[in-house]
Write an enzyme that holds these catalytic residues in place. Structure first.
Site, mmCIF file in Angstrom:
data_model
loop_
_atom_site.group_PDB
_atom_site.id
_atom_site.type_symbol
_atom_site.label_atom_id
_atom_site.label_comp_id
_atom_site.label_asym_id
_atom_site.label_seq_id
_atom_site.Cartn_x
_atom_site.Cartn_y
_atom_site.Cartn_z
ATOM 1 N N SER A 47 6.649 5.361 -8.663
ATOM 2 C CA SER A 47 5.462 4.646 -9.118
ATOM 3 C C SER A 47 4.842 3.764 -8.049
ATOM 4 O O SER A 47 3.873 3.068 -8.318
ATOM 5 C CB SER A 47 5.807 3.792 -10.333
ATOM 6 O OG SER A 47 6.804 2.855 -9.996
ATOM 7 N N THR B 160 4.350 -0.937 -10.948
ATOM 8 C CA THR B 160 3.817 -1.902 -9.983
ATOM 9 C C THR B 160 4.954 -2.694 -9.370
ATOM 10 O O THR B 160 5.923 -2.998 -10.050
ATOM 11 C CB THR B 160 2.878 -2.924 -10.685
ATOM 12 O OG1 THR B 160 1.878 -2.242 -11.401
ATOM 13 C CG2 THR B 160 2.234 -3.860 -9.683
ATOM 14 N N GLY C 8 2.795 -3.543 -15.970
ATOM 15 C CA GLY C 8 2.563 -2.903 -17.255
ATOM 16 C C GLY C 8 1.232 -2.180 -17.271
ATOM 17 O O GLY C 8 0.732 -1.750 -16.234
ATOM 18 N N THR D 93 0.983 -0.146 -5.893
ATOM 19 C CA THR D 93 1.339 0.782 -6.963
ATOM 20 C C THR D 93 0.713 2.153 -6.737
ATOM 21 O O THR D 93 -0.269 2.282 -6.002
ATOM 22 C CB THR D 93 0.848 0.236 -8.322
ATOM 23 O OG1 THR D 93 1.292 1.086 -9.373
ATOM 24 C CG2 THR D 93 -0.661 0.147 -8.365
ATOM 25 N N ARG E 45 -9.035 6.606 -11.913
ATOM 26 C CA ARG E 45 -8.610 5.418 -12.636
ATOM 27 C C ARG E 45 -8.040 4.379 -11.669
ATOM 28 O O ARG E 45 -7.261 4.680 -10.779
ATOM 29 C CB ARG E 45 -7.543 5.784 -13.671
ATOM 30 C CG ARG E 45 -7.028 4.597 -14.497
ATOM 31 C CD ARG E 45 -5.740 4.029 -13.962
ATOM 32 N NE ARG E 45 -5.216 2.954 -14.821
ATOM 33 C CZ ARG E 45 -4.161 2.217 -14.544
ATOM 34 N NH1 ARG E 45 -3.497 2.427 -13.410
ATOM 35 N NH2 ARG E 45 -3.754 1.279 -15.365
#
Length: 329
Positions: free
Chosen positions: A74, A187, A239, A205, A215
């Site tokens: 991630s 993140t 989150g 991230t 996005r």
């Protein structure tokens, strides 16, 4: 306090304590970061500062650790791609003198945080995006690297079998994992202070797994994913970024601390505000905040159980802690 004076107060080498063990409370925290992989990032930041680097040098060094980790899907290299199979990265770096650099939808570059710093130091801008950010990275000599690994490509192709293309964030991942949860470390945000009240922070991230192309979440947006202020403190978020951007979450936390709230109370206030604002829309969604004030007091709070964070004190001991949550799960 000068760099050398600060370096002088950093004792001999970073050490990691087991989760749940105590750290020194008289000197306060020096570095905090989101998630358990933040421990290695904190250690790198601590080492860079102890070697004489600036606060910006230190937070950049810390953020580079998960960016280069092929086992972290991630952040940076080996991040999960968007729904079209492209790994795109977002990052921001800032200090409390108002210097800011950020990139969004950056491709083919491992260290987005370093490109963000180049934006800060070598351009009149604060944010570059997409093709322009990637071209800037090449112009600055950052090597071109394919970020999609065989493992993450296989995960993407498996997801494509049942993917539902919808503009609603995370709807395609129902049953895949809790959005923004402990299995979806989306993140790393890292904050570092000097004993004289100066702050710097970094956030990097690869964003939501299998997100819509283009996005951008909260992470590269100053005041949402990250914010620091001299003599007050700093905050970072993790989150589902859409919920953080709706309330400029990290800036809100710092504003609460400026008004006299403790880091813990400030984190709790913004999480409760999001819950009250969004109601049923955030059912099953994770959002967490992490904050540190000028005295090294730390606060963390989240919507759902599972958010953990790493705290390093001035002696170099790092502890992974669990944040309390508003809901039971």
């Amino acid at each position: 306090m000068s760099v050398m004076a600060t370096v002088g107060c950093l004792a001999a080498g970073a050490r990691t304590a087991s989760a749940g063990s105590s750290t020194s409370t008289d000197t306060g925290a020096l570095i905090v970061s989101t998630w358990d992989f933040g421990a290695a990032a904190n250690d790198a930041a601590y080492a860079r500062r102890r070697a004489g680097g600036s606060l910006l040098d230190a937070v950049e060094a810390g953020a580079m650790v998960p960016e280069a980790d092929p086992n972290n899907h991630s952040v940076g290299f080996s991040g999960y791609p968007d729904r079209d199979g492209h790994v795109t990265l977002d990052a921001v770096i800032m200090d409390d003198a108002g210097r800011v650099g950020a990139v969004a939808a950056l491709e083919d570059t491992v260290h987005a945080i370093s490109v963000a710093r180049a934006v800060m130091e070598k351009t009149p801008h604060t944010l570059l995006v997409g093709e322009g950010a990637t071209r800037f990275a090449r112009d600055q000599g950052f090597p071109q690297t394919n970020l999609l690994t065989p493992e993450t490509e296989a995960a993407w192709r498996d997801w494509l079998k049942t993917a539902h293309y919808s503009p609603q964030a995370n709807v395609e991942r129902t049953g895949y994992r809790t959005p923004g949860g402990a299995l979806d470390h989306d993140t790393i945000g890292l904050l570092m202070r000097d004993p004289d009240g100066r702050f710097a922070g970094a956030c990097t991230t690869s964003g939501m797994a299998f997100k819509m192309r283009g996005r951008v979440g909260d992470s590269p947006q100053v005041g949402s994913g990250l914010y620091v202020e001299k003599d007050v403190g700093g905050a970072t978020a993790t989150g589902v970024g859409e919920e953080v951007t709706r309330v400029a979450g990290s800036a809100r936390v710092v504003a609460s601390m400026r008004a006299g709230a403790s880091p813990q109370a400030a984190c709790e206030e913004v999480v409760r505000h999001i819950a009250g604002l969004r109601g049923e829309a955030i059912r099953g969604v994770q959002v967490g905040f992490l904050a540190m004030d000028r005295h090294g007091r730390v606060g963390a709070f989240c919507l759902l159980p599972g958010f953990v964070y790493a705290v390093t004190d001035t002696s170099g001991v790092t502890q992974v802690r669990t944040a309390p949550s508003l809901f039971a799960g």
